[in-house]
Design an enzyme around this catalytic site. Structure first.
Site: not given
Ligand SMILES: [Zn+2]
Length: 407
Positions: A191, A275, A371
């Site tokens: 992340d 991501e 996170d």
């Protein structure tokens, strides 16, 4: 036969070295070569733009080459430059225009190159020779370079470029290597953030170095000094050079940091899930457009600067090629709601985030660092990602933290 194709892969690699000059070396010649390539680029681009404005098709590379012959007659200084490099320049432009006009994934339209502003460079697609610590460049001659590492593979082309005060060569090589098998069997999710650069699903994290922020005051001072100087003066030239050097140092420091982190990640994990963030869209101008002005301009532009200072885009590129090299895989997953989803029960709610740091699931009560939770969600999404299924003949995520290789 087929087996041997699958067990081998063609790999390209760049080897970059700094050129090493003697007092007698004619460095001005390199500048001249780069300048002529810029000249040809700009001339060809102007022509193509004019054709587009008139509603005509762009000329292809094959149609452009006769023009080069004509230009050489008109501008004799072009004859002193390696022809291959000039042709290469037209090829690059051709490629850039094709990419820009490609409707499926258009790229930015090529722009004119400016003296002192654009990168001074030119490429030799052939004709060069590499021998121990020296390189032969056609129409220039032999030059020595600082050989900081061994060159692997067959050299295919070489790019000569000026960066700051030094000239560099980048030798691109090709070789057939056996398809690598990753030595590790673990998978991890990542992340991105601005407080922590990247948090892994195993709870570990890496801090950013904020290379730009660190030197921003110094840069602002230097810029202010520059603004007071007389245009075209020698002092202004000097000041411009020192500003350029600060920028080079900033990006070198950022790149070094990212190289180290991605090296470690790709070494320890066969599969890394990230991501699929669109940094360009995320950092769109805080001021917005005239018709739709943005709110919170100050905070947003600070955040934009912080995001760009992290180099997330570079991180993705580095990790992707490093994993490929080791036989692992970087997978990009849908980033929507990763920060609000519970990694245990899948409950999605903005209330799951009582604070920036904390994650507290409203349904199952799962509590964790926000996170870290997001990184776990990212990893759990690997299975739903089409590119993962497609590429994953070899790597199938089974449960979080492990993956198996189908026999
Ligand atoms: Zn939950």
């Amino acid at each position: 036969m087929i087996e041997s194709i699958f067990n081998k892969m063609l790999s390209c690699k760049d080897f970059i070295f700094r050129l090493r000059f003697k007092a007698t070396d004619d460095i001005a010649k390199l500048r001249q070569f780069a300048g002529c390539c810029r000249f040809v680029w700009n001339k060809a681009l102007a022509l193509q733009k004019q054709r587009l404005d008139e509603g005509k098709f762009c000329l292809s590379y094959a149609q452009m080459t006769p023009l080069l012959v004509k230009w050489k007659k008109k501008y004799p200084f072009l004859k002193e430059v390696p022809s291959q490099s000039l042709q290469q320049c037209l090829k690059d432009l051709d490629r850039a225009i094709r990419d820009a006009l490609d409707k499926s994934s258009p790229k930015k339209f090529p722009v004119f190159k400016k003296k002192f502003r654009s990168k001074e460079s030119f490429r030799y697609p052939q004709g060069f020779k590499v021998e121990n610590r020296r390189i032969f460049l056609p129409k220039y001659g032999w030059s020595r370079f600082f050989k900081s590492r061994e060159i692997e593979g067959t050299p295919k082309n070489v790019t000569v470029s000026l960066r700051g005060d030094h000239w560099y060569i980048s030798i691109q090589t090709e070789m057939d290597i056996p398809a690598p098998v990753h030595s590790s069997k673990s998978a991890v999710g990542c992340d991105f953030g601005t407080v922590r650069l990247v948090t892994m699903s195993d709870g570990s994290y890496k801090m950013p170095i904020n290379a730009y922020k660190e030197r921003s005051t110094e840069l602002a001072n230097a810029q202010r000094k520059l603004a007071r100087m007389v245009k075209g003066s020698r002092n202004r030239q000097k000041q411009l050079r020192s500003i350029r050097n600060i920028h080079i140092q900033i990006s070198a420091k950022r790149l070094d940091h990212l190289q180290k982190i991605t090296h470690e990640l790709s070494k320890n994990h066969a599969l890394v899930a990230l991501e699929n963030l669109n940094v360009k869209d995320m950092t769109k101008s805080a001021g917005g457009t005239k018709d739709a002005p943005g709110g919170n301009v100050r905070q947003k532009s600070d955040l934009n600067r912080a995001i760009l200072d992290q180099g997330w885009g570079t991180f993705k590129c580095l990790l992707e090629y490093k994993e490929r090299w080791r036989g692992g895989l970087a997978v990009f997953v849908n980033p929507a709601y990763t920060s609000q989803e519970c990694s245990v029960c899948g409950h999605v709610s903005s209330e799951n985030r009582p604070s920036q740091k904390l994650f507290y699931c409203q349904r199952c009560g799962h509590t964790s660092n926000a996170d870290e939770n997001a990184a776990k969600v990212v990893l759990s999404r690997v299975g739903h990602t089409p590119n993962a299924c497609e590429l994953n003949g070899a790597v199938m995520p089974s449960e979080a933290g492990t993956y198996r290789v189908p026999s």
